[in-house]
Design an enzyme around this catalytic site. Sequence first.
Site, PDB file in Angstrom:
ATOM      1  N   LYS A 190     132.129  78.660 -46.685  1.00  0.00           N
ATOM      2  CA  LYS A 190     131.969  77.208 -46.519  1.00  0.00           C
ATOM      3  C   LYS A 190     132.301  76.500 -47.830  1.00  0.00           C
ATOM      4  O   LYS A 190     131.927  76.985 -48.905  1.00  0.00           O
ATOM      5  CB  LYS A 190     130.524  76.921 -46.086  1.00  0.00           C
ATOM      6  CG  LYS A 190     130.233  75.477 -45.717  1.00  0.00           C
ATOM      7  CD  LYS A 190     128.784  75.335 -45.233  1.00  0.00           C
ATOM      8  CE  LYS A 190     128.417  73.923 -44.844  1.00  0.00           C
ATOM      9  NZ  LYS A 190     127.014  73.817 -44.365  1.00  0.00           N
ATOM     10  N   SER A 199     126.414  71.411 -40.078  1.00  0.00           N
ATOM     11  CA  SER A 199     127.578  71.094 -40.889  1.00  0.00           C
ATOM     12  C   SER A 199     128.521  72.276 -41.125  1.00  0.00           C
ATOM     13  O   SER A 199     129.648  72.066 -41.530  1.00  0.00           O
ATOM     14  CB  SER A 199     127.137  70.535 -42.237  1.00  0.00           C
ATOM     15  OG  SER A 199     126.378  71.507 -42.946  1.00  0.00           O
ATOM     16  N   SER A 233     122.145  73.759 -40.136  1.00  0.00           N
ATOM     17  CA  SER A 233     123.604  73.772 -40.229  1.00  0.00           C
ATOM     18  C   SER A 233     124.293  75.114 -40.079  1.00  0.00           C
ATOM     19  O   SER A 233     125.514  75.156 -40.011  1.00  0.00           O
ATOM     20  CB  SER A 233     124.048  73.145 -41.546  1.00  0.00           C
ATOM     21  OG  SER A 233     124.062  71.761 -41.403  1.00  0.00           O
TER      22      SER A 233
END
Length: 492
Positions: A77, A152, A176
């Site tokens: 990420k 997210s 997330s």
Amino acid sequence: MHDLARLTAIELLDLYKRRETTPSEAVRACLDGIDSKEGVVGAFLHIDAEGAMARALRLDGEGIDGRPLFGVPVAVKDNICTSTMPTTCASRILGSYQPPYDATVVRRLEDAGAVIIGKTNLDEFAMGSSTENSAFHTTRNPWDESRAPGGSSGGSAAAVAAGMVPIALGSDTGGSIRQPASFCGVTGMKGTYGRVSRYGLIAFASSLDQIGPIARDVDDCALLMRVLSGKDPLDSTSISGETESWTTGTAGNIEGLRVGVPLRSPEWEMDGAVRELFARSVSAVMESGCTTGSAELPGMDKSIACYYIIANAEASSNLARFDGVRYGMRSDAETLIRMYEETRGEGFGAEVKRRILLGTYVLSSGYYDRYYSRARRARAEIKDDFKKIFEEFDAIILPTTPEPAFELGERLADPVSMYLSDIFTTPASIAGLPAISVPVGVTGDGLPVGMQIIAGEGREDIVFRVARVLQGSFGFVERYYSRSGEREGDER
Ligand code: GLN
């Protein structure tokens, strides 16, 4: 012939051991998967095809040498610092910022022999539930392109679901990792607070943030979690502890465990298919020899309000460092103050600004007692509720989200409706507890549904055990990520 890009990390390792394939072949397969799907899915912000291939070719010539992720492609990420690739948090304010150091988890991945393929898309600074808050582009759900992949960590979940990488790293502040894993039909986990070092994770809300794995099955999740976990002198909140039992021993046996079903669940609004799969999941754990009972979680209803006050308060402070002086972009202006204002005005997106404003407000001297202090008290109560529950139960089961993936654009204009999709994930975040999301089935529209298992502090072992049973009962992994690469259903 195996479709290398659809295998789990453990299956890949097995093929390497038997010398049936090589890391460079696996990386090639992943890059081909990216070539064919990325145009639609948009999971990545940066792809390092050359670097990944060069590393894989080096590994081709080496022995596995006890490295647990030898030659396994992984995506990271883009709020996790990498010294060889940009790290943008999907924000204009970081522009093409390239950190001078690697996050501890990146070091650990590399020491374990993994090959980092690229950096995945996210909601700007990990603030959001759909990946639509990225300043760069939207990620689409590989199961249905008109839908959000969740957020997210939407890029990481979509990349694993779409056959681009077997495993990925996400970060979870209020859900997330678990929520996008649920939306994309993959397995995602956050550990006990402190289990994984946050050094090099760009801070959103430091008392909640945790890095964790996203994978196609529970065993890969446990393996990756073991690689990531452990005390780190660079993060004083990190913890040590035994992790071996996560992948061995009573791995799949849950006989005699006591599993709590939240008492209020019949009242909660839930999609019909989610409700049905929830009931079937409870039956499945009972059939495996667990006892179940009603667990009172009164704090649940407070958790969203509590989370959004604490997370935004911490964010308003953490994001003060992006001032145009130290990192990323800087706007040209006549005076220092104008430079700050313009850099932050142009660099941050709408959601980030909303959160800085809310966070600053709840910390202001006039409102501190009314909001921030009360949220802290609520947090203590939620922790207490859980403590009591875990005297009576070993684990709690509940859906990861009330509904499957929503349509892109559907919630953008209404931030509160977006925030409400975190209703089932925020409690474990607030209490710092380990929790996993496992896919258990699909709705009538063919959208995946995830079930969440939460256990007491430090009890990742229990989370994995119950999760394996759920995975085994529903056969989701075999159906959608089978060994031979032939799957039922849609072309993902
Ligand atoms: N969706 C939640 C939020 O917007 C959680 C985000 C996260 O876990 N990083 O804050």
